[in-house]
Design a protein around this motif. Structure first.
Motif, mmCIF file in Angstrom:
data_model
loop_
_atom_site.group_PDB
_atom_site.id
_atom_site.type_symbol
_atom_site.label_atom_id
_atom_site.label_comp_id
_atom_site.label_asym_id
_atom_site.label_seq_id
_atom_site.Cartn_x
_atom_site.Cartn_y
_atom_site.Cartn_z
ATOM 1 N N LEU A 90 0.840 -1.209 0.000
ATOM 2 C CA LEU A 90 0.000 0.000 0.000
ATOM 3 C C LEU A 90 0.872 1.255 0.000
ATOM 4 C CD1 LEU A 90 -2.772 -1.108 2.524
ATOM 5 C CD2 LEU A 90 -2.888 -1.089 0.023
ATOM 6 N N HIS A 91 1.932 1.241 0.789
ATOM 7 C CA HIS A 91 2.867 2.376 0.834
ATOM 8 C C HIS A 91 3.453 2.611 -0.562
ATOM 9 C CE1 HIS A 91 6.103 5.016 2.166
ATOM 10 N NE2 HIS A 91 6.919 4.251 1.471
ATOM 11 N N GLN A 92 3.883 1.534 -1.202
ATOM 12 C CA GLN A 92 4.466 1.666 -2.537
ATOM 13 C C GLN A 92 3.459 2.254 -3.520
ATOM 14 O OE1 GLN A 92 6.408 -1.848 -4.019
ATOM 15 N NE2 GLN A 92 6.826 -0.933 -6.001
ATOM 16 N N LEU A 93 2.222 1.786 -3.462
ATOM 17 C CA LEU A 93 1.194 2.322 -4.360
ATOM 18 C C LEU A 93 0.930 3.800 -4.090
ATOM 19 C CD1 LEU A 93 -1.292 -0.659 -4.492
ATOM 20 C CD2 LEU A 93 0.022 0.275 -6.403
ATOM 21 N N LEU A 94 0.959 4.200 -2.837
ATOM 22 C CA LEU A 94 0.732 5.609 -2.495
ATOM 23 C C LEU A 94 1.882 6.495 -2.963
ATOM 24 C CD1 LEU A 94 -0.770 5.169 1.074
ATOM 25 C CD2 LEU A 94 -1.952 6.102 -0.931
ATOM 26 N N CYS A 95 3.071 5.917 -3.099
ATOM 27 C CA CYS A 95 4.242 6.679 -3.541
ATOM 28 C C CYS A 95 4.306 6.817 -5.059
ATOM 29 C CB CYS A 95 5.528 6.024 -3.041
ATOM 30 S SG CYS A 95 5.761 6.167 -1.260
ATOM 31 N N GLU A 96 3.591 5.970 -5.759
ATOM 32 C CA GLU A 96 3.634 5.983 -7.223
ATOM 33 C C GLU A 96 2.664 7.023 -7.777
ATOM 34 O OE1 GLU A 96 5.744 4.478 -9.041
ATOM 35 O OE2 GLU A 96 6.545 2.975 -7.664
ATOM 36 N N ASN A 97 2.879 7.347 -9.043
ATOM 37 C CA ASN A 97 1.967 8.297 -9.686
ATOM 38 C C ASN A 97 0.808 7.555 -10.342
ATOM 39 O OD1 ASN A 97 2.789 7.359 -12.272
ATOM 40 N ND2 ASN A 97 4.538 8.721 -12.243
ATOM 41 N N ASN A 98 -0.173 8.302 -10.771
ATOM 42 C CA ASN A 98 -1.367 7.710 -11.376
ATOM 43 C C ASN A 98 -1.067 6.929 -12.646
ATOM 44 O OD1 ASN A 98 -3.007 8.626 -9.348
ATOM 45 N ND2 ASN A 98 -3.665 10.450 -10.447
ATOM 46 N N LEU A 99 -0.046 7.356 -13.386
ATOM 47 C CA LEU A 99 0.315 6.659 -14.615
ATOM 48 C C LEU A 99 0.736 5.223 -14.296
ATOM 49 C CD1 LEU A 99 0.799 6.629 -17.650
ATOM 50 C CD2 LEU A 99 3.088 7.548 -17.224
ATOM 51 N N PHE A 100 1.495 5.040 -13.228
ATOM 52 C CA PHE A 100 1.923 3.699 -12.832
ATOM 53 C C PHE A 100 0.707 2.826 -12.511
ATOM 54 C CE2 PHE A 100 3.299 0.670 -9.489
ATOM 55 C CZ PHE A 100 4.203 -0.066 -10.242
ATOM 56 N N LEU A 101 -0.252 3.382 -11.770
ATOM 57 C CA LEU A 101 -1.477 2.634 -11.456
ATOM 58 C C LEU A 101 -2.238 2.256 -12.731
ATOM 59 C CD1 LEU A 101 -3.014 4.349 -8.306
ATOM 60 C CD2 LEU A 101 -2.290 1.986 -8.536
ATOM 61 N N GLU A 102 -2.300 3.183 -13.665
ATOM 62 C CA GLU A 102 -2.976 2.908 -14.938
ATOM 63 C C GLU A 102 -2.274 1.787 -15.690
ATOM 64 O OE1 GLU A 102 -3.607 6.411 -17.341
ATOM 65 O OE2 GLU A 102 -4.322 7.536 -15.593
ATOM 66 N N GLN A 103 -0.934 1.813 -15.681
ATOM 67 C CA GLN A 103 -0.176 0.770 -16.372
ATOM 68 C C GLN A 103 -0.387 -0.596 -15.719
ATOM 69 O OE1 GLN A 103 3.692 2.598 -16.136
ATOM 70 N NE2 GLN A 103 3.455 3.620 -18.128
ATOM 71 N N LEU A 104 -0.393 -0.628 -14.383
ATOM 72 C CA LEU A 104 -0.698 -1.883 -13.684
ATOM 73 C C LEU A 104 -2.075 -2.389 -14.090
ATOM 74 C CD1 LEU A 104 0.496 -1.286 -9.996
ATOM 75 C CD2 LEU A 104 1.501 -2.850 -11.652
ATOM 76 N N GLY A 105 -3.040 -1.467 -14.123
ATOM 77 C CA GLY A 105 -4.403 -1.835 -14.489
ATOM 78 C C GLY A 105 -4.504 -2.360 -15.912
ATOM 79 N N GLU A 106 -3.784 -1.728 -16.836
ATOM 80 C CA GLU A 106 -3.797 -2.190 -18.227
ATOM 81 C C GLU A 106 -3.218 -3.603 -18.339
ATOM 82 O OE1 GLU A 106 -1.656 0.828 -20.376
ATOM 83 O OE2 GLU A 106 -3.223 2.316 -20.028
ATOM 84 N N LYS A 107 -2.161 -3.854 -17.598
ATOM 85 C CA LYS A 107 -1.554 -5.191 -17.618
ATOM 86 C C LYS A 107 -2.459 -6.210 -16.925
ATOM 87 C CE LYS A 107 3.123 -3.400 -17.942
ATOM 88 N NZ LYS A 107 4.386 -3.166 -17.222
ATOM 89 N N ALA A 108 -3.156 -5.780 -15.883
ATOM 90 C CA ALA A 108 -4.119 -6.663 -15.222
ATOM 91 C C ALA A 108 -5.244 -7.025 -16.194
ATOM 92 C CB ALA A 108 -4.679 -6.005 -13.967
ATOM 93 N N ARG A 109 -5.674 -6.065 -16.988
ATOM 94 C CA ARG A 109 -6.716 -6.314 -17.993
ATOM 95 C C ARG A 109 -6.251 -7.371 -18.991
ATOM 96 N NH1 ARG A 109 -12.168 -5.850 -19.671
ATOM 97 N NH2 ARG A 109 -12.058 -6.424 -21.844
ATOM 98 N N LYS A 110 -4.980 -7.340 -19.363
ATOM 99 C CA LYS A 110 -4.450 -8.343 -20.290
ATOM 100 C C LYS A 110 -4.509 -9.741 -19.671
ATOM 101 C CE LYS A 110 -1.659 -5.173 -22.931
ATOM 102 N NZ LYS A 110 -0.355 -4.643 -23.248
ATOM 103 N N VAL A 111 -4.248 -9.840 -18.374
ATOM 104 C CA VAL A 111 -4.367 -11.124 -17.678
ATOM 105 C C VAL A 111 -5.820 -11.593 -17.748
ATOM 106 C CG1 VAL A 111 -4.237 -12.276 -15.426
ATOM 107 C CG2 VAL A 111 -2.403 -10.719 -16.147
ATOM 108 N N TYR A 112 -6.739 -10.675 -17.493
ATOM 109 C CA TYR A 112 -8.160 -11.014 -17.577
ATOM 110 C C TYR A 112 -8.493 -11.550 -18.979
ATOM 111 C CZ TYR A 112 -13.114 -10.482 -18.362
ATOM 112 O OH TYR A 112 -14.409 -10.725 -18.725
#
Length: 168
Positions: free
Chosen positions: A132-154
């Motif tokens: 959670l700390h790491q996610l709070l330190c990252e920018n929104n672009l990083f979260l979006e990229q994680l989400g895009e890659k998660a979508r590919k797994v889906y």
């Protein structure tokens, strides 16, 4: 439902390990039935919700309401001590959301730590707090990229097209 197996107590413990500033920047929504519950776990979550402005308890909701909640979220935490496959995690991947999962949750098999989500050691609230700390330190672009890659797994493992092919 609230209970040890779902790991809501681990989420509460991890949240309390964050700094006060970090806790102000994170919002947690717990969704589940209060009818069939482990009173100790539920009371721990309820007490936290009463003390913190960013913690919310919601009763079970319709799929439409749940999907709306997913769309508003940055991601989901699956802290289950043992779970074959979390539909909540799969549905969040469908919506391109970051999944933070314990190694006890079957979905962790599909998560590459730091690439398409985060995994933490089962029952380890310190490790979850670090995620959670790491996610709070990252920018929104990083979260979006994680989400895009998660979508590919889906799309690769869980989409309707994949299941249709498997059933042929």
């Amino acid at each position: 439902p609230y209970g040890r197996e779902k790991g809501q107590d681990i989420v509460v413990d991890a949240y309390m390990q964050l700094t006060e500033e970090e806790r102000k920047r994170i919002s947690l929504t717990f969704v589940g039935s209060t009818e069939e519950k482990d009173d100790a776990v539920y009371n721990q979550v309820k007490k936290l919700a009463e003390q913190e402005d960013t913690i919310f308890l919601r009763e079970p909701m319709s799929r439409r309401e749940l999907f709306s909640l997913y769309c508003q979220a940055d991601g989901v935490v699956v802290a289950s001590r043992q779970e074959t496959l979390s539909m909540v995690a799969v549905e969040n991947m469908m919506f391109s959301k970051c999944v933070v999962a314990s190694s006890g949750a079957g979905i962790s098999y599909y998560i590459e730590d730091g690439e398409n989500g985060f995994c933490f050691a089962n029952e380890n609230s310190r490790a979850l707090a670090e995620c959670l700390h790491q996610l709070l330190c990252e920018n929104n672009l990083f979260l979006e990229q994680l989400g895009e890659k998660a979508r590919k797994v889906y799309e690769e493992y869980f989409s309707m097209e994949v299941w249709t092919e498997k059933l042929k």
